[in-house]
Design an enzyme around this catalytic site. Sequence first.
Site, PDB file in Angstrom:
ATOM      1  N   ASN A 118       0.829  -1.211   0.000  1.00 22.63           N
ATOM      2  CA  ASN A 118       0.000   0.000   0.000  1.00 22.63           C
ATOM      3  C   ASN A 118       0.861   1.258   0.000  1.00 22.63           C
ATOM      4  OD1 ASN A 118      -2.400  -1.416   0.003  1.00 22.63           O
ATOM      5  ND2 ASN A 118      -2.868  -1.053   2.150  1.00 22.63           N
ATOM      6  N   ARG A 152     -10.471  -3.915 -14.011  1.00 24.79           N
ATOM      7  CA  ARG A 152      -9.360  -4.758 -13.568  1.00 24.79           C
ATOM      8  C   ARG A 152      -9.828  -6.204 -13.626  1.00 24.79           C
ATOM      9  NH1 ARG A 152      -5.715  -1.247 -11.096  1.00 24.79           N
ATOM     10  NH2 ARG A 152      -6.635   0.547 -10.003  1.00 24.79           N
ATOM     11  N   ARG A 194      -4.907   2.217 -13.267  1.00 26.60           N
ATOM     12  CA  ARG A 194      -3.514   2.343 -12.829  1.00 26.60           C
ATOM     13  C   ARG A 194      -2.951   1.033 -12.283  1.00 26.60           C
ATOM     14  NH1 ARG A 194      -1.064   7.294 -11.625  1.00 26.60           N
ATOM     15  NH2 ARG A 194      -3.066   8.253 -11.081  1.00 26.60           N
ATOM     16  N   HIS A 247     -15.164   3.230 -14.957  1.00 26.90           N
ATOM     17  CA  HIS A 247     -14.979   2.485 -13.716  1.00 26.90           C
ATOM     18  C   HIS A 247     -16.219   1.686 -13.338  1.00 26.90           C
ATOM     19  CE1 HIS A 247     -14.292   2.240  -9.200  1.00 26.90           C
ATOM     20  NE2 HIS A 247     -13.140   1.811  -9.672  1.00 26.90           N
ATOM     21  N   ARG A 280     -14.052   2.726   4.523  1.00 25.87           N
ATOM     22  CA  ARG A 280     -12.870   1.874   4.716  1.00 25.87           C
ATOM     23  C   ARG A 280     -11.574   2.669   4.805  1.00 25.87           C
ATOM     24  NH1 ARG A 280     -11.511  -1.111  -0.345  1.00 25.87           N
ATOM     25  NH2 ARG A 280      -9.922   0.490  -0.613  1.00 25.87           N
ATOM     26  N   HIS A 298     -15.151  -3.588   0.001  1.00 29.22           N
ATOM     27  CA  HIS A 298     -15.056  -2.923  -1.295  1.00 29.22           C
ATOM     28  C   HIS A 298     -16.411  -2.470  -1.840  1.00 29.22           C
ATOM     29  CE1 HIS A 298     -13.824  -2.793  -5.696  1.00 29.22           C
ATOM     30  NE2 HIS A 298     -12.861  -2.116  -5.120  1.00 29.22           N
TER      31      HIS A 298
END
Length: 701
Positions: A41, A376, A406, A436, A565, A593
Amino acid sequence: MDFFNRELSWVEFNARVLNQACDKTLPLLERLKFMTITSSNFDEFFMVRVAGLKAKALSMPDWKDSSGLTAKEQLSKISKRVHELTDIQTEVLNREIIPSLAEKGIVYVSSKDFDSNQEHFSEILFNEEIFPLLTPLRADTNQTFSLITNLKLHGAYLLKPIVENPNIPTEFLTNAEESMVIVQIPKTVRRVIWLPSKNDQRYFTLVDDILEKFVTKLFPGYKVTDSLIFKATCDADFSVEEDKGDFIQAMENVLVKRDFAKPVRLVCNSSSPKIQEMLTEKLQLNPEDVYTVDGIVDISTLIDLREIEGFSELKFSSWKKSLIKGFVPGQPFWDKIKQGDILLHVPYQSYEPVLQFINDAADDPDVLAIKMTLYRTSNHSAITAALERAARNGKQVTVFVELKARFDEKQNISWADRLERAGAIVVYGIVNLKVHGKLMLVVRREQTGVKRYVHFSTGNYNEKTANLYSDISVFTGNYEIATDASLFFNMISGYSAIQTMTRMFMAPINIKTKLLSMIEREIQSASPEKPGLIMAKMNSLADEDCIKALYKASCNNVKVLLNVRGICMLIPQKEGLSENIKVISIIDRFLEHSRVFYFQNGGNEELYLSSADWMPRNLERRVEIMLPILQENIFQDIKENLQIYFKDTESSYELQSDGGWKKRGGKKNLRAQEELYKKYKKQSSLDEKNAVQEFSVRRFK
């Protein structure tokens, strides 16, 4: 000040992740997992956010963010806090996790502690598999330092010629001073090296230990007087020029630039202050950019230890995934979707229905077309393989591949190329916007006519992260939503004008305005006698307009419960501003998520799923989707889940008005993720029991 700083808020999120690694009640390999996540991270944070702040500090020194800090002040505060966290991380790894693993039979052996058998094994490995890959580079030119690659481990060595050696050519003896050499450790060499075992114990070392042990073989005629293992984190905050020439070529150029960009952070061990000082100067870093650790440099790569066979007691107990009601593996469930919407909550429930949905669509001769977004996905994606097969089967396949996702750009370029060669229509996102939203539309010819089926998700189409991330998705054949899905794909595929959708909301067009209007509506319908209620779950909260609207709601009889989160710029529990706002954060075995938004609306409740967080980038610079939950049983299911999160006393933290996060507790121990697991397990058991009873009734008619 009405806002917390965005970057420091994120750093505190990573501090909560690190706190899991410090929690002695968790299994050892799970603690190690949280420690590796903390490291990876921080890598991404420095590559993007810190790099951006460094650029802003140079170009706009007087600029201040909404918390009142200049870029330079933010960098200073970030450095101070991350140094503190790095010290904690190193201390816990060295004093607790590694010794405790050794007690359980997983033993780390540094090069200085090799026994004769381990040294012999390591030397053979070095000679045969490592030595041929290494390329020493003299560090007396700027070119060498320009070749230091982002996030790769390197060794730096000070060498001195052995003058008395007659085999050294005279030209190498002109300077008896120390010279520095850089050696990159290739990623093709596995970092964790398993050594010969004894009894029931497993021994491992690291490739950098082996390099340190035998590095002199690279420099015949020289002695190593000093050494240092280091990793540079480089600027990855590049954008692609989307409106010039070949977009894929432009993106590939960005990826090359990222590998060899300017360093923004140096992480190294403490073995040579002299080399550290030289590297700091050569890499043009400030002392506050250097993070010295006592021991292992790149902790993120220790994640490989979790793959060791056995030692199940050192991991979380296994949670068997439930199946959604009505799903029979191997059988298409078009008819089941026609009967009503179907909710899927991963990873508590199996992701198999999504995979079967796309595989059925690829192989069913009645399916005419498939349209979907890919942001992704996994390395060996069954979903993209199914799309390839569908295209080869002659179906109309349209895929919106976001090349600007990214750190997944390279993989997405590869998948886009494969899909195009299979005959699919591939659209590379939209200029200046990231697509997205997560949506799949299947068009099927049936006896009653052409029918459309939709799958919408808060998470990516990635079967691997579906085992690790908590996300919610819905299968539906609802006509209005299917029509909206068709309009959505038409709008993002070409020159279709913006069209009004019946049920679905889309950023950057109207999600933000819808959210603001629903917050205002909650204010208007609330009173002291009948307070309003907003519950929202998201990854990050940084949109100032939304935060101001929530402040207004708090001051006007609306209770606001937020489950955030990561980043949260909103200040809760501040007198006269946000006394009715509570913010919690859940950090547990799964990454939270999903994005869920609930509004009490004077008793006429509304609930939405979304791909969007409440951040400017999501609401204003990305193509996102927000979808209402219309079916009552699913509505109540998701609402109950939201309420469970706010009851958590075991894995939740509450944000304080001073910016600190306090671990929550209570008389009744409740762990939200465990509660959700039990809920879906019980639900699945009841479904199985009912199915058996129904079968028995039919049998004995």
